[in-house]
Design a protein around this motif. Structure first.
Motif, short mmCIF file in Angstrom:
data_model
loop_
_atom_site.label_atom_id
_atom_site.label_comp_id
_atom_site.label_asym_id
_atom_site.label_seq_id
_atom_site.Cartn_x
_atom_site.Cartn_y
_atom_site.Cartn_z
N ARG A 1 0.81 -1.21 0.00
CA ARG A 1 0.00 0.00 0.00
C ARG A 1 0.85 1.26 0.00
O ARG A 1 0.31 2.37 -0.03
CB ARG A 1 -0.93 -0.01 1.22
CG ARG A 1 -1.84 -1.23 1.27
CD ARG A 1 -2.80 -1.18 2.42
NE ARG A 1 -3.79 -0.11 2.24
CZ ARG A 1 -4.79 0.11 3.08
NH1 ARG A 1 -4.92 -0.65 4.16
NH2 ARG A 1 -5.63 1.08 2.87
N GLU A 2 2.16 1.12 0.06
CA GLU A 2 3.02 2.29 -0.03
C GLU A 2 2.94 2.90 -1.42
O GLU A 2 2.88 2.17 -2.42
CB GLU A 2 4.47 1.91 0.29
CG GLU A 2 4.71 1.61 1.76
CD GLU A 2 6.19 1.42 2.07
OE1 GLU A 2 6.71 2.16 2.92
OE2 GLU A 2 6.80 0.53 1.46
N ASP A 3 2.93 4.21 -1.49
CA ASP A 3 2.77 4.91 -2.76
C ASP A 3 3.81 6.01 -2.86
O ASP A 3 3.83 6.93 -2.03
CB ASP A 3 1.36 5.49 -2.85
CG ASP A 3 1.04 6.04 -4.24
OD1 ASP A 3 1.99 6.26 -5.02
OD2 ASP A 3 -0.15 6.27 -4.53
N GLU A 4 4.66 5.93 -3.87
CA GLU A 4 5.72 6.92 -4.03
C GLU A 4 5.15 8.31 -4.31
O GLU A 4 5.84 9.32 -4.11
CB GLU A 4 6.64 6.51 -5.18
CG GLU A 4 5.95 6.41 -6.53
CD GLU A 4 6.89 5.98 -7.64
OE1 GLU A 4 6.49 6.08 -8.82
OE2 GLU A 4 8.02 5.57 -7.33
N HIS A 5 3.90 8.39 -4.74
CA HIS A 5 3.29 9.69 -5.01
C HIS A 5 2.85 10.40 -3.72
O HIS A 5 2.37 11.53 -3.78
CB HIS A 5 2.08 9.52 -5.94
CG HIS A 5 2.45 9.00 -7.30
ND1 HIS A 5 2.27 7.68 -7.66
CD2 HIS A 5 3.02 9.61 -8.36
CE1 HIS A 5 2.70 7.50 -8.90
NE2 HIS A 5 3.16 8.66 -9.35
N ASN A 6 2.99 9.74 -2.58
CA ASN A 6 2.60 10.34 -1.31
C ASN A 6 3.79 11.00 -0.61
O ASN A 6 3.80 11.15 0.61
CB ASN A 6 2.00 9.29 -0.38
CG ASN A 6 0.60 8.87 -0.81
OD1 ASN A 6 -0.07 9.63 -1.52
ND2 ASN A 6 0.18 7.70 -0.40
#
Length: 248
Positions: free
Chosen positions: A175-180
């Motif tokens: 669920r990790e998102d580089e866009h966050n």
């Protein structure tokens, strides 16, 4: 209301004993307790007030009203940040009525009290605020923090009007998102704001604030941005670069 209208103010603003007295009153479990501070904000114990509010967020909800033509907005806004609330300022009767209406709407719908957040299976650190204030319809529950190894669960519990409440949030590397990436800057900005409140009353926070500003590329009272308004081409010609600015 009649009792309040019969009161008269005078002398100095001894706000710390007043808050300590309010917190010493017995709190019934499951109820949302609200402490309202109405002051012009000229007191001499700002740091102690901030500490008291932050350490007792799970005991009461603190709201600050700045009243009078010369309000010390720094203290009112600092108390609001410490209490995870919103500052209310009324410099005249008309503004006071509007602020009172906004405050009434703000606290009109308490949803969750006695809130606890636990982290299972992973390392969460530098989480703020701990403890947590009550959840209102117009004040969401927001935590800022860092973590190592995104694998585990976040448990949120509390009490509603109908009984106990519990929510489990699964944490997974999937669920990790580089866009966050902006979340890191939000955490840093939150911490800088808290440190700056203490810095204005003499606490030595300059080095920590400066390091946060440099690391996260944020403007603080100790760091700033440099804007370049022209470029030099290979020919030596100087060209002005127009920087877009918001309309006033």
């Amino acid at each position: 209301l009649v009792m309040l209208e019969q009161q008269r103010g005078g002398g100095g603003t001894r706000i710390l004993p007043a808050l300590q007295r309010a917190l010493s009153l017995e709190k019934r479990e499951g109820l949302s307790r609200i402490v309202v501070v109405a002051t012009d904000g000229y007191i001499a114990v700002e740091k102690e007030v901030f500490d008291l509010i932050r350490e007792n967020l799970n005991e009461a909800n603190f709201f600050a009203f700045g009243i009078g033509k010369g309000v010390n907005r720094y203290l009112i806004e600092g108390m609001a940040r410490a209490g995870r609330g919103e500052p209310f300022v009324g410099t005249n009767s008309e503004e006071a009525l509007k602020a009172a209406k906004r405050f009434s709407d703000h606290i009109g719908s308490p949803l969750l009290t006695d809130i606890r957040v636990k982290f299972h299976g992973f390392d969460a650190y530098e989480v703020e605020p701990i403890p947590l204030p009550d959840l209102f319809a117009q004040r969401p529950l927001i935590l800022f923090g860092k973590y190592r190894s995104a694998q585990g669960k976040i448990e949120v519990s509390g009490k509603t009007a109908s009984g106990p409440y519990e929510k489990i949030i699964e944490v997974s590397p999937l669920r990790e998102d580089e866009h966050n990436g902006a979340l890191a800057h939000l955490w840093a900005r939150e911490k800088i704001a808290r440190l700056s409140d203490y810095g204005r009353v003499g606490a030595k926070v300059a080095e920590e604030v400066k390091n946060l500003g440099l690391h996260y590329h944020l403007m603080t009272q100790y760091t700033s941005f440099v804007a370049v308004d022209s470029i030099v081409r290979d020919t030596g010609e100087v060209i002005t670069v127009k920087q877009p600015l918001p309309l006033p």
